[in-house]
Design a protein around this motif. Structure first.
Motif, PDB file in Angstrom:
ATOM      1  N   ILE A  77     -14.837  -1.200  -6.345  1.00 27.86           N
ATOM      2  CA  ILE A  77     -13.506  -0.598  -6.435  1.00 27.86           C
ATOM      3  C   ILE A  77     -12.815  -0.803  -5.094  1.00 27.86           C
ATOM      4  O   ILE A  77     -13.389  -0.527  -4.033  1.00 27.86           O
ATOM      5  CB  ILE A  77     -13.578   0.901  -6.757  1.00 27.86           C
ATOM      6  CG1 ILE A  77     -14.323   1.137  -8.076  1.00 27.86           C
ATOM      7  CG2 ILE A  77     -12.180   1.511  -6.834  1.00 27.86           C
ATOM      8  CD1 ILE A  77     -14.532   2.593  -8.406  1.00 27.86           C
ATOM      9  N   GLY A  78     -11.596  -1.312  -5.151  1.00 28.81           N
ATOM     10  CA  GLY A  78     -10.854  -1.552  -3.916  1.00 28.81           C
ATOM     11  C   GLY A  78      -9.366  -1.530  -4.171  1.00 28.81           C
ATOM     12  O   GLY A  78      -8.899  -1.031  -5.197  1.00 28.81           O
ATOM     13  N   ASN A  79      -8.608  -2.089  -3.224  1.00 27.46           N
ATOM     14  CA  ASN A  79      -7.152  -2.135  -3.315  1.00 27.46           C
ATOM     15  C   ASN A  79      -6.684  -3.580  -3.378  1.00 27.46           C
ATOM     16  O   ASN A  79      -7.226  -4.448  -2.680  1.00 27.46           O
ATOM     17  CB  ASN A  79      -6.499  -1.472  -2.095  1.00 27.46           C
ATOM     18  CG  ASN A  79      -6.607   0.025  -2.148  1.00 27.46           C
ATOM     19  OD1 ASN A  79      -7.475   0.558  -2.828  1.00 27.46           O
ATOM     20  ND2 ASN A  79      -5.740   0.720  -1.443  1.00 27.46           N
ATOM     21  N   ASN A  80      -5.681  -3.828  -4.192  1.00 28.53           N
ATOM     22  CA  ASN A  80      -5.030  -5.124  -4.207  1.00 28.53           C
ATOM     23  C   ASN A  80      -4.197  -5.255  -2.929  1.00 28.53           C
ATOM     24  O   ASN A  80      -3.336  -4.415  -2.657  1.00 28.53           O
ATOM     25  CB  ASN A  80      -4.150  -5.268  -5.439  1.00 28.53           C
ATOM     26  CG  ASN A  80      -3.489  -6.625  -5.532  1.00 28.53           C
ATOM     27  OD1 ASN A  80      -2.596  -6.936  -4.758  1.00 28.53           O
ATOM     28  ND2 ASN A  80      -3.919  -7.411  -6.510  1.00 28.53           N
ATOM     29  N   ALA A  81      -4.465  -6.290  -2.154  1.00 27.09           N
ATOM     30  CA  ALA A  81      -3.802  -6.431  -0.852  1.00 27.09           C
ATOM     31  C   ALA A  81      -2.289  -6.553  -0.998  1.00 27.09           C
ATOM     32  O   ALA A  81      -1.528  -6.070  -0.143  1.00 27.09           O
ATOM     33  CB  ALA A  81      -4.351  -7.653  -0.116  1.00 27.09           C
ATOM     34  N   ALA A  82      -1.831  -7.177  -2.074  1.00 23.82           N
ATOM     35  CA  ALA A  82      -0.393  -7.394  -2.236  1.00 23.82           C
ATOM     36  C   ALA A  82       0.322  -6.152  -2.759  1.00 23.82           C
ATOM     37  O   ALA A  82       1.363  -5.753  -2.243  1.00 23.82           O
ATOM     38  CB  ALA A  82      -0.154  -8.575  -3.177  1.00 23.82           C
ATOM     39  N   SER A  83      -0.248  -5.530  -3.794  1.00 18.08           N
ATOM     40  CA  SER A  83       0.442  -4.413  -4.446  1.00 18.08           C
ATOM     41  C   SER A  83      -0.012  -3.046  -3.966  1.00 18.08           C
ATOM     42  O   SER A  83       0.697  -2.049  -4.120  1.00 18.08           O
ATOM     43  CB  SER A  83       0.230  -4.499  -5.962  1.00 18.08           C
ATOM     44  OG  SER A  83      -1.141  -4.272  -6.278  1.00 18.08           O
ATOM     45  N   GLY A  84      -1.213  -2.987  -3.393  1.00 14.01           N
ATOM     46  CA  GLY A  84      -1.767  -1.698  -2.998  1.00 14.01           C
ATOM     47  C   GLY A  84      -2.387  -0.937  -4.139  1.00 14.01           C
ATOM     48  O   GLY A  84      -2.916   0.167  -3.940  1.00 14.01           O
ATOM     49  N   ASN A  85      -2.371  -1.490  -5.351  1.00 10.30           N
ATOM     50  CA  ASN A  85      -2.941  -0.808  -6.507  1.00 10.30           C
ATOM     51  C   ASN A  85      -4.463  -0.879  -6.489  1.00 10.30           C
ATOM     52  O   ASN A  85      -5.062  -1.806  -5.916  1.00 10.30           O
ATOM     53  CB  ASN A  85      -2.425  -1.435  -7.802  1.00 10.30           C
ATOM     54  CG  ASN A  85      -0.943  -1.203  -8.008  1.00 10.30           C
ATOM     55  OD1 ASN A  85      -0.400  -0.213  -7.528  1.00 10.30           O
ATOM     56  ND2 ASN A  85      -0.299  -2.116  -8.718  1.00 10.30           N
ATOM     57  N   ILE A  86      -5.080   0.096  -7.147  1.00 10.99           N
ATOM     58  CA  ILE A  86      -6.526   0.102  -7.295  1.00 10.99           C
ATOM     59  C   ILE A  86      -6.955  -1.069  -8.169  1.00 10.99           C
ATOM     60  O   ILE A  86      -6.317  -1.369  -9.190  1.00 10.99           O
ATOM     61  CB  ILE A  86      -6.993   1.424  -7.932  1.00 10.99           C
ATOM     62  CG1 ILE A  86      -6.792   2.586  -6.955  1.00 10.99           C
ATOM     63  CG2 ILE A  86      -8.440   1.356  -8.378  1.00 10.99           C
ATOM     64  CD1 ILE A  86      -7.761   2.597  -5.801  1.00 10.99           C
ATOM     65  N   VAL A  87      -8.027  -1.737  -7.783  1.00  7.43           N
ATOM     66  CA  VAL A  87      -8.643  -2.767  -8.609  1.00  7.43           C
ATOM     67  C   VAL A  87     -10.125  -2.441  -8.733  1.00  7.43           C
ATOM     68  O   VAL A  87     -10.731  -1.868  -7.829  1.00  7.43           O
ATOM     69  CB  VAL A  87      -8.447  -4.178  -8.019  1.00  7.43           C
ATOM     70  CG1 VAL A  87      -6.995  -4.593  -8.081  1.00  7.43           C
ATOM     71  CG2 VAL A  87      -8.962  -4.248  -6.583  1.00  7.43           C
TER      72      VAL A  87
END
Length: 524
Positions: free
Chosen positions: A130-140
């Motif tokens: 679980i992490g963050n999308n670098a571009a959008s900041g959304n959870i991935v």
């Protein structure tokens, strides 16, 4: 010798089990619910809930998905899930956290795996990222390194996959239920895994100490299509022969036989293993599982075939192990779990079963001697596929429908605002504290599951107030006092589930946490 002792312990613990069978099928459902039911979101044929330590959920969807869901209903699809054959009772089924999840971040999945000749039950393991999308900041979120560690290679037609997993109390072994796939006779064939409960290592291998440890089965087994009833199964034509690609390990894997549709499997607090399964037309069963025992399917049942063809009563077969409770008419169970939590302390040690056809939740109590009885049955007005307990002690359930609801169950009188679906956000962000980095504060908050009950920003739970704006309402000393020695009850008068953190985290972390909380602005 150690493993033989483990098996002996199970036999000793179960030796005083109750001999009288109880029919709980006539018990009526109570429409006066002892909890408040709050719908949070919907999913597509949801099947199973697995709670992460921070209170978020992994929820399988039978149509093939796996979702990461916050307690406010924000959903993030988990990438890299395996392909499934969604057909009838098959699809994406169970999800379970490794007993060592805090260290290995592994999850286990059970599902109907597509292939030539139909589908088969598969058990896979992968690491959850679980992490963050670098571009959008959304959870991935994604599954990495997924590997099938066990499968029923013979494939074929039929539902009733079972697909339940329970980990042994010592966290060393994995119990897997394998349904009979509506084929009846394989449940009594020691060469086939269908209709069995298997005991495996965490890597999917036969566990040492099993009743037939070290034994091998036949190199080939017959595969049949689901026949019309138990009598027709005896002469059902063989549609093909399956050849195992290596040694047939089924006997060495087997813990118990004669199982039909095992949708519930759970260890009680005293270490006993209980299984809950569908009967045919009547005869759902709660079984106390002992190693090496035969639970009778399809040789005996308190129900009859769907077409009315009778099945011998278990009372005529003293060689078979009888259920502790049976249901005529059926409840059509979805799962079985034991409650442990602070939100409903009066139910600690009870088991909860979800009901599909019965559209109910059942509470079952145990006498500690191998006996059990159904204590309560609540009418939920919808097919309940799964009921689980969250880290904060709330009950959560999912509805077997497309779309099917996700619901939170909390004590009557407890102030609970209806959760609002918000985009999942990483917890929390802010300035570097005097005693350590914000990353350290994030770790303290995550490790102690603070967001299960509280909110920071738009993330977190709904049991207690948001932590935003505390600095404008409380002095640092007051915030510290609430962390170190929280009040016994919440503002609405229920027991406070929050522990005293002076016994759980260091003085430096408490100081860092207080400073961080004083910097959080009020919510917009």
């Amino acid at each position: 010798m150690k493993h033989l002792a483990i098996a002996g312990l199970f036999l000793t613990m179960a030796s005083s089990g109750a001999s009288a069978q109880v029919n709980a099928g006539e018990q009526k459902s109570d429409t006066n619910l002892p909890f408040t039911v709050t719908q949070v979101t919907t999913l597509s044929l949801p099947w199973k809930i697995a709670f992460l330590p921070d209170g978020r959920m992994l929820i399988t969807e039978k149509v093939g998905g796996l979702e990461l869901v916050t307690q406010q209903g924000a959903k993030t699809p988990v990438a890299n899930v395996p392909a499934v054959l969604w057909k009838g009772q098959g699809g994406m089924l169970g999800v379970y956290l490794s007993p060592h999840f805090a260290k290995d971040h592994n999850v286990y999945l059970t599902y109907s795996e597509p292939g030539d000749g139909g589908s088969s039950l598969a058990l896979a393991r992968a690491q959850l990222k679980i992490g963050n999308n670098a571009a959008s900041g959304n959870i991935v979120a994604s599954l990495e390194g997924l590997q099938v560690i066990w499968r029923d290679g013979e494939r074929g037609n039929g539902g009733q996959f079972g697909a339940e997993v329970a980990f042994s109390p010592d966290s060393k072994y994995l119990f897997l239920t394998v349904g009979d796939r509506q084929r009846f006779t394989p449940a009594q064939d020691p060469n086939q895994p269908l209709g069995k409960i298997l005991r495996l290592t965490l890597d999917g291998k036969p566990a040492p100490g099993n009743p037939m440890a070290g034994k091998r089965g036949a190199a080939t087994v017959p595969v049949i299509n689901p026949p019309g009833d138990t009598e027709a199964a005896k002469t059902a034509p063989v549609v093909r022969t399956y050849t195992f690609p290596g040694p047939n390990l089924t006997p060495a894997e087997t813990w118990a036989t004669g199982i039909r549709t095992p949708y519930g499997l759970a260890f009680a607090p005293d270490g006993r293993l209980w299984e809950l399964e569908h009967g045919p037309r009547g005869g759902d069963e709660l079984n106390l599982i002992e190693p090496g025992k035969n639970y009778g399917w399809p040789l005996g049942s308190y129900g009859v075939n769907y077409n009315g063809v009778p099945i011998p009563s278990p009372d005529t077969r003293p060689d078979l192990t009888k259920p502790v409770i049976y249901w005529v008419p059926v409840i059509a169970p979805g799962n079985l779990m034991f409650y442990k939590g602070t939100m409903f302390p009066q139910w600690n040690g009870s088991a909860f079963a979800s009901g599909l056809a019965s559209k109910a939740i059942m509470r079952i109590t145990f006498d500690g001697k191998g006996g059990a009885q159904m204590a309560e049955r609540w009418a939920m007005g919808r097919r309940v596929r799964d009921v689980e307990v969250a880290p904060d002690g709330a009950l959560w359930m999912i509805e077997d429908a497309k779309p099917g609801g996700l619901f939170r169950l909390t004590p009557l009188g407890m102030a609970v605002s209806a959760p609002v679906a918000q985009p999942a956000t990483p917890a929390p962000s802010g300035p570097v504290t005097q005693d350590g980095s914000i990353e350290r504060v994030k770790s303290v908050i995550a490790d102690n599951q603070c967001l299960t009950c509280h909110r920071i920003g738009r993330d977190g739970g709904d049991v207690a107030p948001s932590l935003n704006g505390l600095g404008t309402l409380r002095t640092p000393d007051q915030i510290r006092a609430a962390i170190v020695s929280p009040p016994a009850k919440t503002s609405v008068g229920i027991p406070n589930p929050m522990p005293a953190y002076d016994k759980k985290i260091t003085e430096q972390d408490i100081n860092s946490l207080v400073r961080y909380l004083t910097t959080l602005p009020p919510l917009p």
